[in-house]
Design an enzyme around this catalytic site. Sequence first.
Site, PDB file in Angstrom:
ATOM      1  N   ASP A   1       0.590  -1.384  -0.155  1.00 49.67           N
ATOM      2  CA  ASP A   1       0.118  -0.037  -0.155  1.00 49.67           C
ATOM      3  C   ASP A   1       0.844   1.211   0.031  1.00 49.67           C
ATOM      4  O   ASP A   1       2.048   1.402   0.546  1.00 49.67           O
ATOM      5  CB  ASP A   1      -0.841  -0.184   1.162  1.00 49.67           C
ATOM      6  CG  ASP A   1      -0.110   0.152   2.708  1.00 49.67           C
ATOM      7  OD1 ASP A   1       0.740  -0.788   2.647  1.00 49.67           O
ATOM      8  OD2 ASP A   1      -0.333   0.818   3.432  1.00 49.67           O
ATOM      9  N   GLU A   2       0.216   2.316  -0.551  1.00 46.31           N
ATOM     10  CA  GLU A   2       0.774   3.632  -0.258  1.00 46.31           C
ATOM     11  C   GLU A   2       2.241   3.806  -0.951  1.00 46.31           C
ATOM     12  O   GLU A   2       3.217   4.290  -0.119  1.00 46.31           O
ATOM     13  CB  GLU A   2       0.762   4.063   1.164  1.00 46.31           C
ATOM     14  CG  GLU A   2      -0.689   4.267   1.688  1.00 46.31           C
ATOM     15  CD  GLU A   2      -0.752   4.808   3.200  1.00 46.31           C
ATOM     16  OE1 GLU A   2      -1.755   5.805   3.351  1.00 46.31           O
ATOM     17  OE2 GLU A   2      -0.207   4.436   4.088  1.00 46.31           O
ATOM     18  N   VAL A   3       2.408   3.358  -2.084  1.00 45.64           N
ATOM     19  CA  VAL A   3       3.723   3.354  -2.624  1.00 45.64           C
ATOM     20  C   VAL A   3       3.873   4.694  -3.645  1.00 45.64           C
ATOM     21  O   VAL A   3       3.318   4.585  -4.626  1.00 45.64           O
ATOM     22  CB  VAL A   3       4.058   1.929  -3.472  1.00 45.64           C
ATOM     23  CG1 VAL A   3       5.334   2.075  -4.234  1.00 45.64           C
ATOM     24  CG2 VAL A   3       4.040   0.886  -2.455  1.00 45.64           C
TER      25      VAL A   3
END
Length: 548
Positions: free
Chosen positions: A388-390
């Site tokens: 997530d949230e890359v």
Amino acid sequence: MAYPGDLILLFLGRASLALVFILLLALVATTRHAGEGLLRRSLTMSLYELLPYPHHDKNSANGGSQHIRFLETNLRASNSSVPPKPFPPIFPLPLHWKNGTKVVRILPDFRFDIVSSSSKDLQSAVDRYDKICFPRRARWLPSKEERKLSLSRMQIVVTSPNQILGPHTDESYTLVVPSGEEGGNAAMLEARTQFGAMRGLETFSQLLHFDFDLSAFQVAHAPWQVKDKPRLLHRELLIDSARHFLPVHAIKDIITSLSFAKINVLHWHMVDSQSFPMHSRRNPELSRRGSFSSEEIYSEDDMADVVEWGRQRGVRVLPELDMPGHAASWCKGHPEVCPSPSCLEPLSPVMPTSRTPFASDDTFRVVERLVGDVVNTFPDPFLHLGGDEVNTSCWEGSERIREWMELNNMTAGDAFKLFLLRTQAVAAKLHRRPVVWDEVWDVLGANLSKNVIIQQWRWGGNHINMTRNVTSHGYELIWMIDPDWYLDSLTTGWEKIHSTDVCEGLTSKECKQVIGGGGGMWGETVDASDLEQVSWGREGQEREREQE
């Protein structure tokens, strides 16, 4: 200018606040208690009285009495000095139950009899619940006639008492508690596995209460017939030991509280950008340099102890290694896996390819060793790989990574896809089923292996479309929507949590692909001192909703 009277009032006010703070600390301290934390259980289960029951149950003996939240009942029955408690006194609500109107007493020499084949796990559970059910001495001296009308034992029958705990473990049970006047003086608990028996013992413990005038335990509204199994196989709580280190005893305490609510998965978000507290035998520098301190590291024995503690209580431990984002702490022990000293994450995607066969494979040497160590310690067939949230700007800003992407004719998005597919292949090679956050679905979609499970956390105003998109393609999904089921979001009340339906807008076929859900207790604002207090009882709302 401050007058003497004002100063005195100020002093008294601050002294009062200090006293309240000390009392709160004392309350937290008392929740650690010998004998399976009986006081903790009492505090946890007392939250039952605050749980909502805004639906009718067609399976109750009286044709569907309405269950109303404690506070609402209190308002409607404001003339009553003692507000009525929810009924039945079983949490979460069982699938089916019938009850009567009698009160049956429990003999002081009551015993649990395992009349089927037993096991170490089953006997351990019975011994544990003997202390939970009867935390104080009963001094009642029944007459001969009273003994005939009272419960003397529980007969326990388990078909497979050595079942391995896993994602499809049968937790069903049937519990019968006679009234004493009919049906004999023995309760009966039947289950297919020792874990189903644990759930039944928990239900029995919730039916018991102590009559202080008589000094005897008893069960009201007998006889009882309860037939129960969970609606969803995967019912979890996420804890986060990377933002604030959680001592082993705190993790074991939260597992114990989960068993009281019949929650069966502890999702352990072990590492993140802030710290790397997990010891890796083949990558020791990760925790040696990436932890908050040398004392805030989980050894292999620590992690195995947590896993076994959970297993004995029917709670699986699902480890999460979030990558390639949320991984800045890796850089302290292995700087070669990060884009640059000034731009630490996501982890470098550089790896050998057909176009760059001699490229460095530093990142995945570390990843493969780490995943291997996790698999050796955590037996669960699921392994959470994050995703997530890359933000790939660090890749684009690194000359080394940018040159590798250009040689492979890749965009940063292509490199991210390659990284995700390789981490999933690593897990699959070690016979683990990958669980990933929902951004991975955005990137790879139906190109993912059907073996991959999507954990949905983003709201974005179209969460139903996301859920439907994943499940309609035949993928399994775990629910943890932010902010509805994020327990660190203190602005989200129990009403919103309880009203959320994981199958909203789905067909029955799509709903079957939702294997479960749970609350996210992210660690930015909690530590061991308030982990349980913040988690409960909103986590209970999710459990109750999952059971409907």
